[in-house]
Structures are given as C-alpha cells and as structure tokens.
Scaffold this active site. Structure first.
Site, PDB file in Angstrom:
ATOM      1  N   ASP A 181       0.785  -1.242   0.000  1.00 24.42           N
ATOM      2  CA  ASP A 181       0.000   0.000   0.000  1.00 24.42           C
ATOM      3  C   ASP A 181       0.814   1.287   0.000  1.00 24.42           C
ATOM      4  O   ASP A 181       0.282   2.350  -0.313  1.00 24.42           O
ATOM      5  CB  ASP A 181      -1.047   0.009   1.136  1.00 24.42           C
TER       6      ASP A 181
ATOM      7  N   TYR B  52      -9.686  -5.074   9.604  1.00 24.76           N
ATOM      8  CA  TYR B  52     -10.021  -5.651   8.291  1.00 24.76           C
ATOM      9  C   TYR B  52     -11.062  -6.765   8.397  1.00 24.76           C
ATOM     10  O   TYR B  52     -11.598  -7.212   7.408  1.00 24.76           O
ATOM     11  CB  TYR B  52      -8.768  -6.152   7.583  1.00 24.76           C
TER      12      TYR B  52
ATOM     13  N   LYS C 128      -3.268   4.741  10.016  1.00 23.96           N
ATOM     14  CA  LYS C 128      -3.109   3.950  11.245  1.00 23.96           C
ATOM     15  C   LYS C 128      -2.022   4.526  12.153  1.00 23.96           C
ATOM     16  O   LYS C 128      -1.684   3.926  13.171  1.00 23.96           O
ATOM     17  CB  LYS C 128      -2.810   2.489  10.903  1.00 23.96           C
TER      18      LYS C 128
ATOM     19  N   GLU D 277       2.398  -5.906  13.536  1.00 26.68           N
ATOM     20  CA  GLU D 277       1.404  -4.980  12.968  1.00 26.68           C
ATOM     21  C   GLU D 277       0.043  -5.280  13.559  1.00 26.68           C
ATOM     22  O   GLU D 277      -0.363  -6.445  13.644  1.00 26.68           O
ATOM     23  CB  GLU D 277       1.292  -5.134  11.440  1.00 26.68           C
TER      24      GLU D 277
ATOM     25  N   ASN E  27       8.140  -9.379   4.050  1.00 21.50           N
ATOM     26  CA  ASN E  27       6.911  -8.967   4.725  1.00 21.50           C
ATOM     27  C   ASN E  27       5.727  -9.686   4.102  1.00 21.50           C
ATOM     28  O   ASN E  27       5.478  -9.559   2.896  1.00 21.50           O
ATOM     29  CB  ASN E  27       6.689  -7.459   4.601  1.00 21.50           C
ATOM     30  N   GLU E  28       5.038 -10.445   4.920  1.00 20.25           N
ATOM     31  CA  GLU E  28       3.777 -11.090   4.545  1.00 20.25           C
ATOM     32  C   GLU E  28       3.831 -11.886   3.254  1.00 20.25           C
ATOM     33  O   GLU E  28       2.978 -11.703   2.373  1.00 20.25           O
ATOM     34  CB  GLU E  28       2.653 -10.047   4.480  1.00 20.25           C
TER      35      GLU E  28
ATOM     36  N   TYR F 136      -5.017  -8.076  11.980  1.00 18.98           N
ATOM     37  CA  TYR F 136      -5.935  -6.931  11.929  1.00 18.98           C
ATOM     38  C   TYR F 136      -7.378  -7.226  12.348  1.00 18.98           C
ATOM     39  O   TYR F 136      -8.297  -6.662  11.771  1.00 18.98           O
ATOM     40  CB  TYR F 136      -5.896  -6.313  10.526  1.00 18.98           C
TER      41      TYR F 136
HETATM   42  C1  GCB Z   1      -0.195  -4.831   6.167  1.00 25.75           C
HETATM   43  C2  GCB Z   1       1.046  -4.396   5.487  1.00 25.75           C
HETATM   44  C3  GCB Z   1       1.273  -2.905   5.607  1.00 25.75           C
HETATM   45  C4  GCB Z   1      -0.036  -2.158   5.406  1.00 25.75           C
HETATM   46  C5  GCB Z   1      -0.995  -2.590   6.496  1.00 25.75           C
HETATM   47  C6  GCB Z   1      -2.348  -1.908   6.376  1.00 25.75           C
HETATM   48  O1  GCB Z   1      -0.397  -5.969   6.479  1.00 25.75           O
HETATM   49  O2  GCB Z   1       2.179  -5.100   5.923  1.00 25.75           O
HETATM   50  O3  GCB Z   1       2.229  -2.531   4.657  1.00 25.75           O
HETATM   51  O4  GCB Z   1       0.144  -0.781   5.410  1.00 25.75           O
HETATM   52  O5  GCB Z   1      -1.199  -3.957   6.413  1.00 25.75           O
HETATM   53  O6  GCB Z   1      -2.595  -0.922   7.057  1.00 25.75           O
HETATM   54  O7  GCB Z   1      -3.167  -2.360   5.585  1.00 25.75           O
END
Ligand code: GCB
Length: 599
Positions: free
Chosen positions: A166, A474, A572, A508, A413-414, A470
């Site tokens: 993103d 999410y 965030k 995160e 990452n992920e 999340y």
């Molecule tokens: C994630 C990513 C991060 C995004 C975040 C989000 O999992 O690692 O780069 O900015 O979620 O806020 O969606």
C-alpha cells in the site's frame, strides 16, 4: 552484491563530498535518452532537489504518477588533489533501478531502490575539471523485482504502477549522493561479533582490505581512551570491565582500523560500535543475556513534500517521539532505511528489525487493487525474483551488520506461505543467508493474517515470529471487535498448546484513525476507536508470556496509492503525518512507560 558498503567518512586518507542540492531532471517516457545523448546533457531540464522523491513537488497528476525512465544530471568539479586515489560515486538509494554515466560513459547499473551502491569512476573522470554525472532511473514495478507489483499501460498510453503493497511508490534519488576519494589499496569492509560477561567483553573482528599492508585495530571508549588493540586481518579485542550497549542506555566504543606499511598509515576507517549480544532462548529475546520486551512501531520513511527522501529533521523528530512514548524498538518496514537512521538508533539504544524490500509476495495482497487469485510462489517470475531477493539480503546485512541497534533481519513482509510452493523458496533463502551475519542475529519474516499457525507451511524457518494481525479493522470490526478478540485468543491458544517454543512479536495491528474525529460511543475511524483497539490487543498480549513485543502499525500516517480503502493515505499512525500525537499516543505512552524492559 556490492563488494563493500562502508559508510562514507572524511579523514586524513579519505574524502567524502555530498552532492546534494539541485540536479537537472527530465522524464524519458519513450526511453530514448541514452541514444539521444542525455548522458552528456538534458535539453530543457527542470531542477530537482536531491535527496527527494520527485512525485509530490509536481502540481499535475501525470507528473506525480509518472512511471518509466527519468534522468538526473549534475556537473561536478572533481579536484586535482584526487590524483592517485580511487574516485567513487556512492548512491544512497535510487528507486528502483539505475544506470550511472560519467562524461557520457556508462559506468554501471544497479537494481534495488532502498540500498546503496558505489560506482568506481576513477578512469572516467577528468581531475581539475567539471565532470558530467548522469543517472537514468526507472521506477516500474514488476513481479520479478523487489518490492513486487505490476506496471500497466492505460488506454491513453500513460503508464502506472499497481503495487502489491500500500505505500506510495515514491521515486527518485531518495538518499544522498556522495563523491569519494579513497586510497587505491583500501579497507572496504569489516565486521565484529561479541562475547560479553559482567567484567569482560571480547570483540572478534575481521577486516577486508585491497592491500597487503599490515592491519592495526584499536578500540577506544567514549572518552577517547584506547582500551584494547590488536593486529591482523582477524583477531580479538578484549575489554576489561566494559560498558555494554544496553537497550535505551547506549554506550558506543570507536573501532579504528588502519592499513600500515613501513610505519606509514595508508588508510584508516573508524566507526562506532556497541558491545552487546543478542540471542533467542526458548520464548525469550535476550540482549546481553537478559530478557527484553519490544515496544515500538512499524514505520515508513515518509513525509510531506519530499516523499520517501531521507530527512534528518524528520528522523530527529521521530526518534524523539519514540523516546517520549517509551518505545525501545521499531521495524524498518518495508525496506532498509537510510544509514543515518541506524546511527541515531545506535546512539539512543533503540533496537531495529531490519527488513529487506521483499514486500508484495502475495497475490491477495494486491487486494488494495482487488486481489488476484494465484499463489505468488507458483509464478514463473520466482527464479529471477529470488536472485534479486538474496542479492538485497546480502547487501542489507553487509551494510548494517555492525550497528548495535540491529536486533534481527526480516527477510520478507507477509509472503504467501500457505502453499507448498513457498517451502523450497524459503528453504533456499534461509540456507543462503545463514552465514552472512557474523553475529548470527535472528532471522524472520512477518506472517500475514492468512498465514496462521494452521495454514502456514513455513513456520519452521523464523527464529522468532512476527505476526501482522488486523481483527477489529479488516475483519470483525466495530461492534464485532469482541469476536475479533476471541479469534485472536483462539489462534494464540494454538501456539501455546503446540510444541513450538519461540518468541512472538506482534509487528502490525491497528485502526485507521482520522485525527480530530471524536465520537462517544466510538465508531471506526474515531480517535476513541483506535484506543479501544489497542486496549483489546494489549489485554490479549498480557495473557500470553511468549508474546515478547508489541509494535502497532504505524508510528505515523503515511502516503499510499489511491483507493477506496484509504483517505489520503494510511491513517493507522499513532502520530499524524506531520508528527503530532493522536489520542492513542497518550494511551500508549502511559502503558509503555509502566512496562519494565523484561516485561
Ligand atoms: C499490512 C502491510 C502494511 C499495510 C498494512 C495496512 O499488512 O504489511 O504494509 O500498510 O497492512 O494498514 O493495511
């Protein structure tokens, strides 16, 4: 892989001139610059600051979103007294791939927009004259490159990037350019590793030099008193009653390396190091054999006007915010940051999980774009991608291995680790990176929401786990957050009941929050909801002692691609993009200042 990535210094043997300032700049949408002689001069250029991302300076959208080749050019006087030295250009970061020219002659190319590279220009420069330095950069995203994404052509012929992540694809010379003159036979790398006890520390060192001269090494304390010395390319420095580098209580020694022939010093390189050890034992993270609990954030190099440019002013403010809020760590999500970030963290005793720009290795992560239903690691781009990935892991470790602040290496990452096809990729990545760090710091990657205890096929690889989760945002959001908490607890119960005994750090979690939006009772996007979400996570963390750290997403709001999930960026942040606190900052400050280091 770069031969050496020592940070530039000026001393009696070395000269470092920053080439920051205004450079000529021009877009090259037809990629015709090279054949049309742009390496020797740009017709009708505009002036562009360096270091900076070009994007946000523009007032028209085609320029801000520009995707393709673009050129920077600067005339630089190279002094006569560089004669006999090796002359180099060092680019801190060129996003994402670059070709360097001097006086029209192509010198080298480089791929990877978040790591430095050096061009040996000795044979190409004219001393005592102005020389033309030109760089052609390309900012497209591809599946076989880091960070991963696509580049598409719109019906109107304009190109645009579709990142599988993103953060905004800020592009340009994002970090300083240095002109260096160093001895021909020079020190080009060194590394250290440590053994420490209360009354003694041993520094094992190794030096790499292009010379058969003798190598002398010394270590001085903060008062400049030499406390240990040794000779040879490899050796030990023993320090009695050392002051160790501790978390948020840093102490830095100066290591001085000299090349000496017939009593004459030919080259010298000095650097600040910290004496400390890092280990993972069971579910504990140990610094100097003592357990620590990580408090901090994921971050971005991101600020208004200059985008992803390194800005020492922003960094000073960010470090002060970290200290104010009681943090002791951060992750360099999602790429290695400018070296000055690590120097400041070394000084302040802040721990860094250093991440390579391997982000977007998941087709569903393209959900910012609607999602693509395919396993990333089944793609035909994987072999080419792997070459670039391991190359950047090598350069990151080479560049950052001597920083006491670096706690661990995050190799991705992920990634989509829930299909079998990820297993050979990560087997190779972890094997090929096993011996790169003489300190053998822990290696890891973050696990996305879909990569759970049950679904991930790659749980055997990380030395400790970084979970990005999340619930409350999410999924199971708003009034359903209690179900989100239940789901999180159910997942953690599975970890607890398994035979895996490794630390977990929450790397995160968070809620987009519009600063100034207040609502009683809360709704999503309000400052109240952000606090409620943090409280929910903290309740859970406090119930599981294998959770060894909390790093909410993100220190500050940052710019993203446009989309229906974002209102002018990712909100965030616990701080706004201009680094002022949201209400959650005061909540976290209270919690973090009350948690002991070994919580
Ligand atoms: C994630 C990513 C991060 C995004 C975040 C989000 O999992 O690692 O780069 O900015 O979620 O806020 O969606």
């Amino acid at each position: 892989m770069e031969k050496g990535l020592l940070y530039p210094v000026t001393n009696a043997y070395r000269e470092d001139q920053k080439l920051d300032g205004l450079w000529d700049f021009k877009f090259d949408p037809a990629s015709e610059g090279e054949q049309n002689g742009w390496a020797k001069g740009l017709a009708d250029p505009i002036e562009m600051p360096v270091p900076a991302s070009f994007n946000d300076f523009f007032t028209d959208k085609d320029a801000r979103e520009y995707t393709g080749d673009f050129w920077y050019l600067k005339k630089v006087f190279i002094p006569q007294h560089f004669a006999g030295k090796k002359v180099e250009l060092r680019f801190g970061a060129a996003t994402h791939r670059a070709v360097v020219y001097v006086n029209g002659q192509k010198i080298r190319s480089h791929e990877g927009g978040f790591l430095p590279f050096t061009a040996d220009v000795t044979a190409a420069v004219n001393l005592g004259e102005e020389n033309i330095i030109a760089v052609k950069i390309n900012n497209e995203l591809h599946r076989d490159a880091l960070p991963a994404g696509d580049t598409v052509t719109l019906k109107n012929g304009k190109r645009m990037v579709k990142p599988f992540f993103d953060f905004y694809n800020y592009s340009g010379l994002n970090r300083s350019v240095h002109l260096l003159a160093i001895p021909q036979g020079n020190i080009y790398d060194y590394s250290t590793s440590y053994e420490v006890s209360d009354d003694q520390a041993t520094v094992h060192y190794q030096v790499a030099a292009d010379s058969d001269a003798d190598i002398k090494v010394s270590l001085a304390d903060e008062d400049g008193v030499v406390v240990a010395a040794a000779t040879g390319q490899k050796g030990e420095l023993v320090v009695k009653n050392p002051t160790l580098w501790q978390v948020r209580d840093a102490y830095l020694y100066t290591i001085r390396i000299q090349l000496v022939k017939n009593d004459k010093v030919l080259d010298e390189y000095a650097d600040k190091i910290g004496l400390r050890t890092i280990e993972i034992k069971g579910h504990q993270i140990l610094v100097n054999h003592k357990p620590i609990y990580l408090k901090g954030f994921g971050r971005h190099e991101d600020s208004i006007y200059a985008g992803r440019a390194f800005d020492l002013n922003v960094e000073r403010r960010d470090v002060n915010l970290l200290k104010w809020i009681g943090a002791n760590s951060f992750r360099s999500s999602h790429y290695p940051y400018d070296e000055q970030v690590y120097k400041l963290a070394d000084r302040e005793g802040i721990l860094i999980t250093d991440e390579v720009p391997a982000v977007g290795f998941k087709m569903a992560a393209a959900s910012f774009l609607g999602g693509l239903d395919q396993s990333f690691f089944d793609g035909d781009w994987i072999d080419e991608l792997y070459k670039k990935h391991i190359d950047q892991v090598k350069d990151m470790i080479k560049r950052d291995k001597n920083h006491p602040s670096v706690l661990a290496w995050s190799l991705c990452n992920e990634p989509d680790t829930s299909t079998e096809s990820a297993v050979p990729y990560f087997t190779k990545l972890f094997n090929d990176s096993a011996d790169l760090d003489p300190q053998k710091r822990p290696r890891t990657f973050t696990l996305n929401e879909d990569d759970t205890f049950e679904t991930s096929k790659c749980l055997k690889f990380p030395d400790f786990y970084l979970l990005n989760r999340y619930p409350g945002w999410y999924h199971k959001w708003g009034y359903e957050i209690s179900d989100g908490e239940a789901g999180l607890r159910a997942e953690l119960d599975e970890w607890q009941n398994s035979d895996i005994d490794k630390p977990i750090v929450f790397s995160e979690y968070g809620a987009d929050t519009e600063p100034g939006l207040h609502k009683l009772p809360s709704i999503m996007w309000s400052e109240e909801y952000q606090i409620e979400l943090l409280e929910m996570f903290n309740r859970v963390f406090d119930d599981y002692d294998f959770i060894r750290g909390e790093q909410p997403w993100n220190l500050a709001d940052f710019q993203t691609v446009e989309g229906n999930m974002r209102v002018n960026g990712n909100k965030k942040g616990i701080f706004t993009r201009d680094r002022q606190p949201k209400a959650a900052a005061f909540y976290l400050r209270k919690r973090w200042n009350s948690l002991p280091l070994d919580y």
